[in-house]
Scaffold this active site. Sequence first.
Site, mmCIF file in Angstrom:
data_model
loop_
_atom_site.group_PDB
_atom_site.id
_atom_site.type_symbol
_atom_site.label_atom_id
_atom_site.label_comp_id
_atom_site.label_asym_id
_atom_site.label_seq_id
_atom_site.Cartn_x
_atom_site.Cartn_y
_atom_site.Cartn_z
ATOM 1 N N LYS A 75 40.267 48.630 46.946
ATOM 2 C CA LYS A 75 40.843 48.116 45.697
ATOM 3 C C LYS A 75 41.086 49.243 44.702
ATOM 4 O O LYS A 75 40.348 50.238 44.659
ATOM 5 C CB LYS A 75 39.903 47.060 45.124
ATOM 6 C CG LYS A 75 40.449 46.271 43.942
ATOM 7 C CD LYS A 75 39.448 45.197 43.538
ATOM 8 C CE LYS A 75 39.892 44.388 42.329
ATOM 9 N NZ LYS A 75 38.911 43.336 41.974
ATOM 10 N N SER B 4 40.489 38.890 41.200
ATOM 11 C CA SER B 4 41.347 40.053 41.021
ATOM 12 C C SER B 4 41.537 40.898 42.280
ATOM 13 O O SER B 4 42.359 41.816 42.293
ATOM 14 C CB SER B 4 40.757 40.943 39.912
ATOM 15 O OG SER B 4 39.476 41.435 40.272
ATOM 16 N N SER C 223 36.234 37.052 41.925
ATOM 17 C CA SER C 223 37.354 37.912 42.292
ATOM 18 C C SER C 223 37.381 38.367 43.744
ATOM 19 O O SER C 223 38.367 38.955 44.180
ATOM 20 C CB SER C 223 37.389 39.146 41.386
ATOM 21 O OG SER C 223 37.758 38.791 40.083
#
Length: 466
Positions: free
Chosen positions: A77, A152, A176
């Site tokens: 990420k 996210s 997330s």
Amino acid sequence: MDNLTATEIADGVRSGKFTAAAVVEAHLARIGEVNPQVNAVTVVLADRARQAAATLDERIAAGEDPGPLAGVPISVKENIDLTWSASTSGLPFAAGNIPPANATFVDKLLAAGAIPVARGNMPDIGLRWDTDNDLFGRTLNPWDPARVPGGSSGGDAVAVATGMVAAGLGNDYGGSLRLPAHAAGITALRPSAGRVPGPTRAVEPLPLSLQAMAVNGPLARRVADLDLLFGVMHGADDVDPLSVTVAHPSGYDGPRRVAVTVDPAGWGVDPQAAASVRAAASALAAAGWEVEEVEPPSVDRCATLWRQLSSTENAPMLLTPGVFPGPLSAGTVQYFRDNIVDVALLDTSAAYQGAWAERFVHAAAWRAFHARYPIVLGPVTTQPMPLIGFDLSGPAAATDLWRAHRLLVTANFLGLPAVAVPTGLSGSRPLGVQVIARLHGEHIALAAARDIEAAFDPITPVRPRS
């Protein structure tokens, strides 16, 4: 090879069935084919990945142990430090932010033979239940491009679901990891607070809620892969003062009782979400678990306090001009402004301190509840994934999302481990549930998730729908 699990890839590379180089090439080709349709991958680390694969193959040829994750292609990420590219958090002004060192758990995965091939997209700062930003743009849901992919860690979830990588690394402050995994039809593990050190080796004055409620964890297509990755990445380092080292058992032989909550706090639930929970409960019962529909303690209050604390602490950061060296995206600012309209901010020291003190009361109640029911089974979200733009349609929508995600954020508020696991498809909509265990009970949650997974056919990797 892009349809193989992380466990299958590692076993194949270790045994000589195929090379790490071949695995990497297959996944780079898959990225080239699929990513233009979904925009999940922000940076392709082709040269570094090929170099790492060649080195790993040379070590294997020399008779060395390549590690438990030999040749497994992963995504990282955009807010997790990997020195191969910038850690941008989706922010245009951070496009050149090359970190000085890898996150500790990234180093552990590299040492175990994992090979980063890409970075995963995210909303800027990660404070939105969607995946869009001004630096890389929007990630599309491969099942239904009209609906959000969750956030996210949406880029990494979509990359895993579409076979661009075998596993992804993300983080979870308000669902997330679990929410985008649910949207993509894959699995994700939100570890207990402290089990995996922070995404960077820098010590920063972050809001207390981020330190206490945010964790880093893996996404994968199968529960066994979550177990494999977590077994490598967990454990304290010498930087994160909240990190801990706790043994991770290889299985679970304790009491097998499950508390099933179909409609947490009684705030309403979509019929398919309810049916998914009951289907998962039936799978656990068939696997020998004692199943009972019973409500865990104070989900309404835990979810409310999560929202109050996160909103109170993030408001000064997000809404005060000059805090960042550049602007946040209009979507992130609008969502946060809409979100706090319905929140009673903790604007006195007594209210703020009281909220943190109350957290211990609810944590104690959940500890006692978990002593009776080692697993809590419930929905990931009580409503279908929304259409793109729903979260920006006003304060009522922001509140609706928080209410739908109440069991997600309860686990964050209490620092508990949880696994999201799919339970099949309804048309083009992945279905799924989450299981929540006691603090440091990742092995319990993984054991229950395995039994649920075994009752349903895999639905990924998926070809994106146009």
